[in-house]
Write a protein that holds these residues in place. Structure first.
Motif, PDB file in Angstrom:
ATOM      1  N   ILE A  70       0.835  -1.199   0.000  1.00  0.00           N
ATOM      2  CA  ILE A  70       0.000   0.000   0.000  1.00  0.00           C
ATOM      3  C   ILE A  70       0.873   1.254   0.000  1.00  0.00           C
ATOM      4  N   ALA A  71       1.895   1.266   0.840  1.00  0.00           N
ATOM      5  CA  ALA A  71       2.781   2.437   0.931  1.00  0.00           C
ATOM      6  C   ALA A  71       3.506   2.684  -0.382  1.00  0.00           C
ATOM      7  N   GLY A  72       3.806   1.622  -1.113  1.00  0.00           N
ATOM      8  CA  GLY A  72       4.537   1.758  -2.369  1.00  0.00           C
ATOM      9  C   GLY A  72       3.676   2.119  -3.558  1.00  0.00           C
ATOM     10  N   LEU A  73       2.376   2.201  -3.372  1.00  0.00           N
ATOM     11  CA  LEU A  73       1.500   2.514  -4.500  1.00  0.00           C
ATOM     12  C   LEU A  73       1.738   3.913  -5.051  1.00  0.00           C
ATOM     13  N   GLY A  74       1.980   4.864  -4.164  1.00  0.00           N
ATOM     14  CA  GLY A  74       2.141   6.237  -4.644  1.00  0.00           C
ATOM     15  C   GLY A  74       0.930   6.643  -5.446  1.00  0.00           C
ATOM     16  N   GLY A  75       1.146   7.123  -6.635  1.00  0.00           N
ATOM     17  CA  GLY A  75       0.042   7.534  -7.496  1.00  0.00           C
ATOM     18  C   GLY A  75      -0.282   6.509  -8.552  1.00  0.00           C
ATOM     19  N   SER A  76       0.191   5.273  -8.377  1.00  0.00           N
ATOM     20  CA  SER A  76      -0.031   4.255  -9.407  1.00  0.00           C
ATOM     21  C   SER A  76      -1.491   3.832  -9.460  1.00  0.00           C
ATOM     22  N   ARG A 109      -9.796  -6.750   6.665  1.00  0.00           N
ATOM     23  CA  ARG A 109     -10.354  -5.575   7.356  1.00  0.00           C
ATOM     24  C   ARG A 109      -9.237  -4.728   7.960  1.00  0.00           C
ATOM     25  N   ALA A 110      -8.246  -5.385   8.535  1.00  0.00           N
ATOM     26  CA  ALA A 110      -7.103  -4.657   9.082  1.00  0.00           C
ATOM     27  C   ALA A 110      -6.339  -3.961   7.960  1.00  0.00           C
ATOM     28  N   ALA A 111      -6.179  -4.631   6.825  1.00  0.00           N
ATOM     29  CA  ALA A 111      -5.505  -4.041   5.675  1.00  0.00           C
ATOM     30  C   ALA A 111      -6.270  -2.841   5.143  1.00  0.00           C
ATOM     31  N   ALA A 112      -7.585  -2.927   5.153  1.00  0.00           N
ATOM     32  CA  ALA A 112      -8.403  -1.787   4.711  1.00  0.00           C
ATOM     33  C   ALA A 112      -8.167  -0.587   5.626  1.00  0.00           C
ATOM     34  N   GLY A 113      -8.021  -0.832   6.915  1.00  0.00           N
ATOM     35  CA  GLY A 113      -7.721   0.242   7.846  1.00  0.00           C
ATOM     36  C   GLY A 113      -6.370   0.874   7.559  1.00  0.00           C
ATOM     37  N   LEU A 114      -5.389   0.056   7.185  1.00  0.00           N
ATOM     38  CA  LEU A 114      -4.073   0.582   6.811  1.00  0.00           C
ATOM     39  C   LEU A 114      -4.177   1.450   5.557  1.00  0.00           C
ATOM     40  N   ALA A 115      -4.970   0.987   4.601  1.00  0.00           N
ATOM     41  CA  ALA A 115      -5.146   1.742   3.349  1.00  0.00           C
ATOM     42  C   ALA A 115      -5.739   3.121   3.645  1.00  0.00           C
ATOM     43  N   VAL A 116      -6.723   3.154   4.511  1.00  0.00           N
ATOM     44  CA  VAL A 116      -7.323   4.433   4.887  1.00  0.00           C
ATOM     45  C   VAL A 116      -6.270   5.321   5.536  1.00  0.00           C
ATOM     46  N   GLY A 117      -5.442   4.731   6.381  1.00  0.00           N
ATOM     47  CA  GLY A 117      -4.368   5.482   7.031  1.00  0.00           C
ATOM     48  C   GLY A 117      -3.365   6.050   6.045  1.00  0.00           C
ATOM     49  N   HIS A 118      -3.189   5.376   4.918  1.00  0.00           N
ATOM     50  CA  HIS A 118      -2.293   5.851   3.867  1.00  0.00           C
ATOM     51  C   HIS A 118      -3.006   6.795   2.897  1.00  0.00           C
ATOM     52  N   GLY A 119      -4.283   6.990   3.109  1.00  0.00           N
ATOM     53  CA  GLY A 119      -5.038   7.890   2.234  1.00  0.00           C
ATOM     54  C   GLY A 119      -5.436   7.250   0.915  1.00  0.00           C
ATOM     55  N   VAL A 120      -5.500   5.924   0.889  1.00  0.00           N
ATOM     56  CA  VAL A 120      -5.855   5.212  -0.340  1.00  0.00           C
ATOM     57  C   VAL A 120      -7.327   4.851  -0.292  1.00  0.00           C
TER      58      VAL A 120
END
Length: 66
Positions: free
Chosen positions: A29-35, A55-66
């Motif tokens: 998720i962190a490496g996605l950038g603008g891809s 569900r935990a991964a979805a929470g991380l994505a939200v934290g990364h602004g994805v």
């Protein structure tokens, strides 16, 4: 990384023993950038915590602004 609270609907529920998998997903998720995105396949037998992990991964994505 410690424990991650999994989902809003499951208060007090903790993700235990999946830190390596969650770290791998977090790194992706962190490496996605603008891809355009990425695909993660989570498979396994019933009851091993696939939904809990996602569900935990979805929470991380939200934290990364994805």
């Amino acid at each position: 990384m410690g424990h991650v609270t999994a989902a809003p609907g499951r208060r007090g529920s903790r993700l235990v023993g999946r830190e390596p998998e969650l770290q791998a997903i977090d790194g992706l998720i962190a490496g996605l950038g603008g891809s355009g995105g990425a695909t993660v396949i989570v498979s396994g037998e019933a009851g091993i915590g696939k939904t809990h992990l996602l569900r935990a991964a979805a929470g991380l994505a939200v934290g990364h602004g994805v």
